[in-house]
Design an enzyme around this catalytic site. Structure first.
Site, PDB file in Angstrom:
ATOM      1  N   GLU A  48       4.978   0.450  -2.449  1.00  0.00           N
ATOM      2  CA  GLU A  48       4.775   1.759  -3.556  1.00  0.00           C
ATOM      3  C   GLU A  48       5.151   1.267  -4.958  1.00  0.00           C
ATOM      4  O   GLU A  48       4.418   1.693  -5.490  1.00  0.00           O
ATOM      5  CB  GLU A  48       6.220   2.948  -2.609  1.00  0.00           C
ATOM      6  CG  GLU A  48       6.334   2.630  -2.004  1.00  0.00           C
ATOM      7  CD  GLU A  48       4.967   4.106  -1.243  1.00  0.00           C
ATOM      8  OE1 GLU A  48       4.331   4.765  -1.877  1.00  0.00           O
ATOM      9  OE2 GLU A  48       4.798   3.994  -0.025  1.00  0.00           O
TER      10      GLU A  48
ATOM     11  N   HIS B 133      -5.116   1.571  -0.984  1.00  0.00           N
ATOM     12  CA  HIS B 133      -5.017   0.966  -0.407  1.00  0.00           C
ATOM     13  C   HIS B 133      -5.642  -0.182  -0.123  1.00  0.00           C
ATOM     14  O   HIS B 133      -7.401  -0.670  -0.606  1.00  0.00           O
ATOM     15  CB  HIS B 133      -4.872   1.597   1.533  1.00  0.00           C
ATOM     16  CG  HIS B 133      -3.581   2.764   0.976  1.00  0.00           C
ATOM     17  ND1 HIS B 133      -3.980   3.676   1.953  1.00  0.00           N
ATOM     18  CD2 HIS B 133      -1.959   1.954   0.812  1.00  0.00           C
ATOM     19  CE1 HIS B 133      -2.526   4.235   1.687  1.00  0.00           C
ATOM     20  NE2 HIS B 133      -1.412   3.345   1.124  1.00  0.00           N
ATOM     21  N   CYS B 134      -5.249  -1.858   0.850  1.00  0.00           N
ATOM     22  CA  CYS B 134      -5.852  -2.974   0.985  1.00  0.00           C
ATOM     23  C   CYS B 134      -6.154  -2.895   2.442  1.00  0.00           C
ATOM     24  O   CYS B 134      -5.541  -2.190   3.271  1.00  0.00           O
ATOM     25  CB  CYS B 134      -5.237  -4.311   0.585  1.00  0.00           C
ATOM     26  SG  CYS B 134      -5.311  -5.676   0.546  1.00  0.00           S
TER      27      CYS B 134
ATOM     28  N   CYS C 271      -5.718  -7.741  -5.270  1.00  0.00           N
ATOM     29  CA  CYS C 271      -4.793  -6.710  -5.507  1.00  0.00           C
ATOM     30  C   CYS C 271      -4.079  -7.494  -6.363  1.00  0.00           C
ATOM     31  O   CYS C 271      -3.506  -6.278  -7.742  1.00  0.00           O
ATOM     32  CB  CYS C 271      -3.915  -6.563  -4.577  1.00  0.00           C
ATOM     33  SG  CYS C 271      -4.691  -5.229  -3.085  1.00  0.00           S
TER      34      CYS C 271
HETATM   35 ZN   LIG Z   1      -0.198   3.333   0.385  1.00  0.00          ZN
HETATM   36 ZN   LIG Z   2      -4.421  -6.976  -1.352  1.00  0.00          ZN
END
Ligand SMILES: [Zn+2]
Ligand SMILES: [Zn+2]
Length: 222
Positions: A177, A186-187, A214
């Site tokens: 979060e 999202h990943c 990320c």
């Molecule tokens: Zn999420």
């Molecule tokens: Zn990631």
């Protein structure tokens, strides 16, 4: 190329839907057709915050909180400050569902950031959270308000999992979060905290940390 700020949803909210909502991916569905670019980078990354706040709503074990704070500190590399504890969010309780409305809690977290420009706040609660379209959510966030909330209610398991596993689940979701508040979506990497968890088994596969892609997208690399 025109900037594409705030495409994840019209209001910056990113709820993390529960398991009875298979296939639901609010971020993906809000992505314009034909855009197959990196979901992670579709939001502008915020500057790395100088501080993050944790607010407890209800009863969450103190050792758990300090370790979650440590996990957030490790990922973002900033000071993580615990605010004085708050009551269980009775104002958000929906008696028909027996659950607490995540959006109502997010709104109440906004004043806690007063005078702290750019400082995100992550609420941690034992209240079982929902958003209208899902049976439950592990967490929810509002990118424009820099507020997020995470619940341990569905993470404890039945029979109850050990403290270590609970800590890992809660840390992963708190990092997730906070990642949304840093502009991440999202990943696809199931081990990355930004992978979307729909059930506790998803949480158990994740690390309470971000993958290299990320980290770079959030401006945390290096
Ligand atoms: Zn999420
Ligand atoms: Zn990631």
């Amino acid at each position: 190329m025109a900037p594409n700020f705030g495409e994840a949803s019209s209001n910056g909210r990113t709820a993390d839907f529960g398991s009875a909502h298979e296939g639901s991916n609010p971020s993906a569905s809000a992505t314009p057709a034909g855009r197959t670019g990196n979901l992670r980078s579709e939001l502008r990354s915020a500057a790395r915050p100088r501080q993050a706040l944790i607010a407890v709503l209800g009863t969450v074990e103190a050792p758990l909180l300090s370790q979650v704070a440590a996990a957030l500190r490790a990922v973002v590399g900033c000071e993580v400050t615990r605010l004085p504890g708050l009551d269980r969010p009775g104002y958000a309780f929906n008696k028909d569902r027996g659950q607490y409305h995540a959006a109502a809690i997010l709104r109440r977290l906004v004043p806690l950031r007063a005078g702290k420009d750019g400082v995100p706040v992550v609420g941690i609660t034992d209240a079982d959270l929902f958003v209208p379209d899902a049976p439950f959510v592990f967490g929810d966030s509002d990118r424009s308000d820099l507020t997020a909330v995470v619940s341990v209610a569905r993470m404890r398991g039945e029979p109850r999992v050990g403290q270590e596993q609970l800590l890992r689940r809660l840390s992963s979701e708190a990092v997730h979060e906070l990642g949304h508040l840093l502009g991440l979506l999202h990943c696809q990497d199931a081990r990355c905290a930004m992978f979307q968890s729909q059930r506790v088994s998803d949480l158990d596969r994740k690390q309470p940390g971000l993958c290299g892609t990320c980290r770079a997208a959030a401006g945390l690399a290096g």
